[in-house]
Scaffold this active site. Structure first.
Site, PDB file in Angstrom:
ATOM      1  N   ASP A 100       0.878  -1.156   0.000  1.00 36.39           N
ATOM      2  CA  ASP A 100       0.000   0.000   0.000  1.00 36.39           C
ATOM      3  C   ASP A 100       0.924   1.217   0.000  1.00 36.39           C
ATOM      4  OD1 ASP A 100      -2.282   1.597   0.149  1.00 36.39           O
ATOM      5  OD2 ASP A 100      -2.401   1.453   2.326  1.00 36.39           O
TER       6      ASP A 100
ATOM      7  N   ASP B  51      -0.021   5.006   1.034  1.00 39.14           N
ATOM      8  CA  ASP B  51      -0.249   5.861   2.189  1.00 39.14           C
ATOM      9  C   ASP B  51      -0.242   5.035   3.472  1.00 39.14           C
ATOM     10  OD1 ASP B  51      -0.905   8.474   0.893  1.00 39.14           O
ATOM     11  OD2 ASP B  51      -2.533   7.298   0.035  1.00 39.14           O
TER      12      ASP B  51
END
Length: 151
Positions: A9, A11
Site C-alpha cells: 500500500d 499511504d
C-alpha cells in the site's frame, strides 16, 4: 522462504502522507467556516479513499452527496498544490526497497489513492524503485468501492 513479488500500500505503509492529507482537508474545511480537526484525528478518517476521508471530516449536516462531491473537488485541488510539503517515506523504507531490489523481488503499489497522485508520489519520492500502480479511472477502489460506513 523466497518471495518473487511484494505488493505495498502507499499511504501509511511506504509513505507518511497523513499531515499533507490533513492539511488539505482542513484547508477546505477552514475555507467553508467549518471546524478543523487535529492531525491525529485523521488517523481515523483515512484508509477508505478520498471521498470517505472528506465525508468523515465534514460536519454531519454537510454530508449530502452533492456537497461531498464539491468539497472533494476542492480537497483534490488543494492536495495537488501541497501533497509533498510533509510527505516522506517512513524510516527504513528506502533500505527495505534497496534490499528487495538487490534480491530482484518485483515490487508494486496497489492503492486507492488517485492515479495522478500515486504516480507523483512514486516519481518524486520512490523513483529509485519500480513500484507503480494507483487507482485508474475505471478501477475499483478497494474499501471505497464498498462504501463502508457511508450512507
Amino acid at each position: 522462504m523466497r518471495f518473487e513479488a511484494v505488493i505495498f500500500d502507499l499511504d501509511g505503509t511506504l509513505l507518511d502522507t497523513l499531515e499533507d492529507l490533513a492539511d488539505a482537508v482542513n484547508c477546505v474545511l477552514r475555507a467553508q467556516g467549518f471546524p478543523v480537526h487535529p492531525v491525529d484525528a485523521y488517523r481515523h478518517f483515512v484508509g477508505d479513499g478520498a471521498r470517505m476521508l472528506m465525508w468523515r471530516a465534514l460536519p454531519e449536516e454537510e454530508r449530502a452527496d452533492a456537497r461531498v462531491a464539491a468539497y472533494l473537488e476542492a480537497f483534490r485541488e488543494e492536495y495537488a498544490r501541497n501533497w509533498h510539503a510533509k510527505t516522506r517515506p517512513y524510516e527504513g523504507i528506502p533500505e527495505l526497497l534497496d534490499a528487495l531490489t538487490e534480491r530482484r523481488v518485483k515490487m508494486a503499489v496497489l492503492t486507492n489513492k488517485p492515479q495522478e497522485f500515486a504516480e507523483q508520489c512514486v516519481q518524486e519520492l520512490l523513483s529509485g524503485w519500480d513500484v507503480r500502480r494507483g487507482a485508474g479511472p475505471t478501477s475499483r477502489k478497494g474499501p471505497e468501492a464498498r462504501s463502508r460506513g457511508m450512507p
